[in-house]
Design a protein around this motif. Structure first.
Motif, PDB file in Angstrom:
ATOM      1  N   LEU A  93      41.550 -10.765 -64.154  1.00  0.00           N
ATOM      2  CA  LEU A  93      41.374 -12.212 -64.055  1.00  0.00           C
ATOM      3  C   LEU A  93      40.083 -12.673 -64.701  1.00  0.00           C
ATOM      4  CD1 LEU A  93      42.639 -11.522 -60.819  1.00  0.00           C
ATOM      5  CD2 LEU A  93      42.756 -13.983 -61.098  1.00  0.00           C
ATOM      6  N   ASP A 148      34.002 -19.638 -63.307  1.00  0.00           N
ATOM      7  CA  ASP A 148      32.646 -19.087 -63.273  1.00  0.00           C
ATOM      8  C   ASP A 148      32.711 -17.641 -63.730  1.00  0.00           C
ATOM      9  OD1 ASP A 148      32.380 -17.371 -60.330  1.00  0.00           O
ATOM     10  OD2 ASP A 148      34.059 -18.746 -60.637  1.00  0.00           O
ATOM     11  N   PHE A 165      37.737 -16.194 -64.414  1.00  0.00           N
ATOM     12  CA  PHE A 165      37.600 -17.437 -63.652  1.00  0.00           C
ATOM     13  C   PHE A 165      36.782 -18.450 -64.411  1.00  0.00           C
ATOM     14  CE2 PHE A 165      39.342 -15.818 -59.738  1.00  0.00           C
ATOM     15  CZ  PHE A 165      39.083 -14.467 -59.812  1.00  0.00           C
ATOM     16  N   ARG A 195      31.237 -14.995 -63.038  1.00  0.00           N
ATOM     17  CA  ARG A 195      31.146 -13.947 -62.023  1.00  0.00           C
ATOM     18  C   ARG A 195      30.519 -12.669 -62.542  1.00  0.00           C
ATOM     19  NH1 ARG A 195      36.045 -14.601 -57.760  1.00  0.00           N
ATOM     20  NH2 ARG A 195      36.134 -16.860 -57.937  1.00  0.00           N
ATOM     21  N   LEU A 196      29.384 -12.795 -63.144  1.00  0.00           N
ATOM     22  CA  LEU A 196      28.666 -11.590 -63.530  1.00  0.00           C
ATOM     23  C   LEU A 196      27.780 -11.170 -62.367  1.00  0.00           C
ATOM     24  CD1 LEU A 196      27.654 -12.419 -67.196  1.00  0.00           C
ATOM     25  CD2 LEU A 196      29.704 -11.294 -66.318  1.00  0.00           C
ATOM     26  N   ILE A 251      39.154  -7.023 -57.776  1.00  0.00           N
ATOM     27  CA  ILE A 251      39.830  -7.095 -59.072  1.00  0.00           C
ATOM     28  C   ILE A 251      39.509  -5.877 -59.922  1.00  0.00           C
ATOM     29  CG2 ILE A 251      39.907  -8.366 -61.251  1.00  0.00           C
ATOM     30  CD1 ILE A 251      39.275 -10.876 -59.531  1.00  0.00           C
ATOM     31  N   LEU A 302      35.634 -10.096 -56.976  1.00  0.00           N
ATOM     32  CA  LEU A 302      35.499  -9.365 -58.233  1.00  0.00           C
ATOM     33  C   LEU A 302      35.640  -7.870 -57.995  1.00  0.00           C
ATOM     34  CD1 LEU A 302      34.718  -9.345 -61.257  1.00  0.00           C
ATOM     35  CD2 LEU A 302      32.363  -9.067 -60.517  1.00  0.00           C
ATOM     36  N   ARG A 326      32.813 -14.514 -53.955  1.00  0.00           N
ATOM     37  CA  ARG A 326      33.421 -14.398 -55.279  1.00  0.00           C
ATOM     38  C   ARG A 326      33.118 -13.023 -55.872  1.00  0.00           C
ATOM     39  NH1 ARG A 326      31.175 -19.669 -58.110  1.00  0.00           N
ATOM     40  NH2 ARG A 326      29.304 -18.602 -57.408  1.00  0.00           N
ATOM     41  N   LEU A 327      31.933 -12.490 -55.542  1.00  0.00           N
ATOM     42  CA  LEU A 327      31.629 -11.141 -56.019  1.00  0.00           C
ATOM     43  C   LEU A 327      32.474 -10.108 -55.292  1.00  0.00           C
ATOM     44  CD1 LEU A 327      27.754 -11.175 -56.546  1.00  0.00           C
ATOM     45  CD2 LEU A 327      29.568 -11.160 -58.256  1.00  0.00           C
TER      46      LEU A 327
END
Lengths: 255, 250, 316
Positions: free
Chosen positions: B85, B89, B87, B91-92, A156, A153, A149-150
């Motif tokens: 985006l 979560d 989400f 996502r930090l 993105i 990111l 997921r990172l």
């Protein structure tokens, strides 16, 4: 209050065991040619210092271990990163490297003596070998294990390759790398102990061999104690670095 | 595999009319299973579109395809490249503090970056947390930082995948108000995937109901803004949507 | 990584102490524990001489080197051990109370080897060269004595310390120039392309000593006497059964029959008494030579380290 209590017990138990040991020898229950005594060990250490052997030997052993660790560790970082980032690299390299990993590297000593000659090189090579694998494996697993997921990111936020590596991949792999470092240091120190049994002319191993020649148990035990002490200090040092460098990791895991 | 294009710049031509999203004939298959089966969708500048539907209807897949995180099996997607985006979560990045998370990927002078972060954090009400670490934030706070990060990029399109699903009811209400305000202030278009029918009505210009990989129904929301949860004129729409979802309102 | 787990520490400490207590004293079983050199000397084939084993109540413990045997003696792991001529000197110089209670006759067991094609011809040629030997052994003594004779000291060569097979491969890979070796490795090396520079003939005795702690000599002399008597008879047995020796060497030491016969040829054929002063004087020469090069810490009276208490079973 319980914090103090805990610390007291943690220090107290080894102290009590040492006292027990001394008592056993002093009272004759344990013969002193078996494992010497705490008093004997201290005497031996002082004698070594008087002969100007204590610190120079420690220095020589540490220098050897450090050099081997730096070489092996650096190679581990290079290959770990390569294989972590590239599936193609993994296909080409990993099987070969893993084949070497399962070889007990102490058994390679006669070969190392042939390949690297006598002197310092085979010792450094042995230590480097022991340092390489934990770092290689843990780093490449850590890189592969970065939360996808990172990685999404990063896409993105439009990070380029280098930014992704610098901001996401490498910091994310740091906890795994540090675990590898801890194991590599332990392996390096252990390998040093073995390497110093072969044609050593300096270091704690050399002092041990001389002591064996003259059956000086106190000195032998003192050397073991030195080996153990440094090993513990190194590990404690890494854990300190770990705590500082990845404070975020501990609190994340506590969530 | 289809061609996925970005809009050409400059956007001087007919900016007010050019849609920020245009989806034609979109299909997405996973092996034998077809998750999206011919979706058509257009989102105009500043338009707030919500997608609701039961679990497994394909709404998240659609969002991810629009966001460019996945590739279509068939069909075309045109999207504004400035999109961002948010989400469910947050996502930090755990090893960066709040403002460095917000400015992830931003280049330029450190002080300027921090200042830009400060301004956008003020908008989401977290200015005083600027130097804190993600581990110290609550769920709602983390999500707000996530919003701040998305906003900093000044997107013309914001994609939201059930952004409030993990938050408690009260926080959810505050976040819905926040999103409404941010959209009003910044004017971005939005595509929101949500379970919450009320949320959809509160925020959207249009609500799409998805069923089994396709858009089954579309409702235009004509209620004036600012909208209030207790407004009785919301009720008919709510009932209609629940009916669409196959849920009888008790 | 190192956790101070209280319970584990307590358990292991107790186990250690218990182990220590278990070591116990041998001879409680009436057997004499004999440490010997697995590949050299007259005890190599004692294992198949059942009569001797029974007669002497002998339990055999093989070791790879005389230094290991000495360690075992000091640690009370064995009652008597077979070592070279230098081990008791080193032990004595460190203040340990051990004595030589028996000896083989002098034997040609030790040599200095070089590569076949090496330009080294004499002892003096070793100057500045890398020479491998194990400190504190017959090999060490041969080197010292030879260097002495050529007017050189140990500091005139570069000492390297490698075990048998490692030293051999280092010789052939040219990492060292010479090595000091005992049989049967000497014989093996010759087969592989090494050459003898010189042997111990005319330089040192290269005998094997039988060493025990003072306390053992005083407290359990009957064990030592029984062992020495049995060994003395055994050496005669071996001389009468050379083929048995060769067969055993081939099987247990993994050497070729040629090497085995070569080993048999240099093997000492009898034991000799030690109390008449000759061994004492010889050992003093060893001690003084090592002291002169500061290889042992202090002067010793070597005669104090020899005991003729069992000579009567050695003179036969």
């Amino acid at each position: 209050m319980s914090g103090w209590h805990d610390t007291l017990i943690r220090i107290g138990v080894p102290v009590a065991l040492v006292a027990l040991w001394q008592a056993a020898v002093s009272s004759g229950v344990l013969p002193d040619n078996y494992a010497s005594s705490p008093a004997g060990v201290i005497e031996a250490l002082v004698a070594l210092d008087h002969r100007d052997l204590l610190w120079p030997s420690l220095g020589a052993s540490l220098a050897r271990a450090a050099l081997g660790f730096v070489i092996g560790g650096s190679l581990g970082v290079v290959f770990g990163t390569l294989v972590g980032l590239s599936v193609r690299a993994e296909t080409v390299l990993d099987a070969t490297l893993q084949a070497f990993r399962v070889l007990p590297h102490f058994a390679l000593i006669p070969l190392l003596l042939i390949w690297f000659g006598i002197g310092e090189q085979p010792k450094i090579a042995l230590i480097a070998l022991a340092s390489f694998f934990p770092i290689y494996i843990n780093l490449y697993k850590a890189i592969r294990g970065i939360d996808p997921r990172l990685r999404e990111l990063a896409a993105i936020q439009k990070l380029d390759r280098w930014q992704t590596l610098r901001d996401i991949t490498l910091p994310g792999a740091l906890p795994g790398l540090l675990i590898g470092v801890r194991f590599a240091l332990a392996g390096a120190w252990l390998s040093l102990i073995v390497a110093e049994q072969f044609n050593a002319h300096s270091g704690i191993g050399f002092v041990t061999m001389q002591a064996r020649l003259f059956s000086q148990i106190s000195t032998i035990v003192a050397c073991l104690f030195l080996y153990a002490l440094v090993g513990i200090l190194i590990d404690a040092g890494v854990r300190l670095v770990e705590r500082r460098a990845i404070a975020w990791h501990a609190s994340e895991r506590a969530r | 595999m289809s061609a996925v294009l970005a809009f050409p710049r400059p956007r001087e031509q007919a900016e007010a009319e050019a849609p920020v999203v245009e989806v034609r004939g979109l299909r997405r298959r996973f092996g034998e299973r077809s998750v999206l089966d011919g979706v058509e969708l257009t989102i105009g500048t500043g338009e707030f579109v919500s997608i609701i539907g039961k679990s497994g209807c394909g709404k998240s897949t659609l969002l991810r395809l629009v966001g460019g995180l996945d590739a279509a099996s068939e069909g075309t997607i045109l999207r504004d490249p400035s999109l961002n985006l948010v989400f469910q979560d947050a996502r930090l990045v755990p090893w960066r503090n709040v403002w460095r998370n917000v400015t992830l990927g931003l280049r330029g002078d450190k002080l300027r970056r921090r200042d830009a972060a400060r301004r956008v954090l003020a908008e989401v009400g977290l200015e005083e947390r600027i130097d804190d670490w993600p581990a110290t934030l609550s769920g709602g706070e983390a999500q707000r930082v996530s919003f701040a990060r998305a906003l900093l990029a000044e997107p013309r399109l914001l994609l939201l995948d059930e952004p409030f699903g993990a938050l408690d009811a009260l926080t959810r209400i505050r976040m819905q108000n926040l999103i409404a305000r941010l959209q009003r202030d910044h004017g971005f278009a939005a595509l929101l995937v949500t379970h919450d029918v009320e949320e959809a009505i509160l925020l959207s210009d249009r609500i799409l109901v998805m069923r089994e990989g396709g858009i089954a129904n579309e409702h235009v929301v004509t209620l004036p803004r600012p909208r209030h949860r207790t407004d009785p004129s919301m009720l008919p729409l709510k009932q209609a949507l629940l009916a669409d979802l196959g849920i009888a309102d008790a | 990584m190192i956790h101070l787990d209280r319970r584990k520490m307590l358990v292991s400490a107790t186990a250690l102490l218990a182990l220590g207590a278990c070591r116990g004293r041998a001879g409680d079983s009436g057997q004499v524990r004999v440490g010997y050199l697995r590949t050299q000397g007259p005890i190599v084939d004692l294992g198949i001489d059942k009569a001797a084993l029974e007669q002497g109540h002998i339990k055999l413990f093989p070791f790879e080197s005389g230094n290991d045997v000495l360690e075992a003696i000091m640690a009370d792991g064995i009652d008597v051990g077979e070592t070279g001529e230098v081990q008791p000197i080193f032990a004595q110089s460190a203040g340990h109370k051990v004595k030589v209670v028996g000896s083989t006759e002098p034997a040609q067991l030790t040599s200095v080897l070089v590569r076949n094609d090496a330009p080294l011809r004499t002892i003096a040629d070793l100057k500045g060269r890398k020479v491998s030997f194990i400190a504190g052994t017959n090999s060490h003594w041969l080197l010292i004595r030879a260097l002495e004779k050529a007017g050189l000291r140990q500091s005139d060569i570069v000492p390297v310390s490698l075990g048998g097979s490692d030293a051999l491969s280092a010789l052939f890979s040219r990492d060292i120039d010479a090595l000091v070796m005992t049989a049967p490795t000497t014989q093996v090396a010759l087969a592989k392309g090494a050459r003898v520079l010189f042997t111990n003939q005319g330089l040192t005795n290269s005998a094997l000593y039988y060493v025990a702690k003072d306390s053992t000599i005083v407290e359990r002399p009957q064990l030592l006497e029984g062992f020495l008597r049995a060994l003395s008879q055994h050496t005669r047995w071996t001389a009468q059964n050379p083929d048995r020796f060769v067969a055993l060497a081939v099987k247990d030491l993994g050497v070729t029959p040629e090497v085995a016969r070569g080993l048999l040829a240099v093997l000492p054929k009898k034991l000799v008494p030690v109390g008449d002063g000759a061994i004492g004087a010889y050992n003093q020469r060893i001690a003084d030579a090592f002291l002169a090069q500061r290889l042992i810490p202090g002067r010793i009276d070597a005669a104090q380290g020899v005991s003729g208490a069992f000579d009567r079973v050695l003179t036969a």
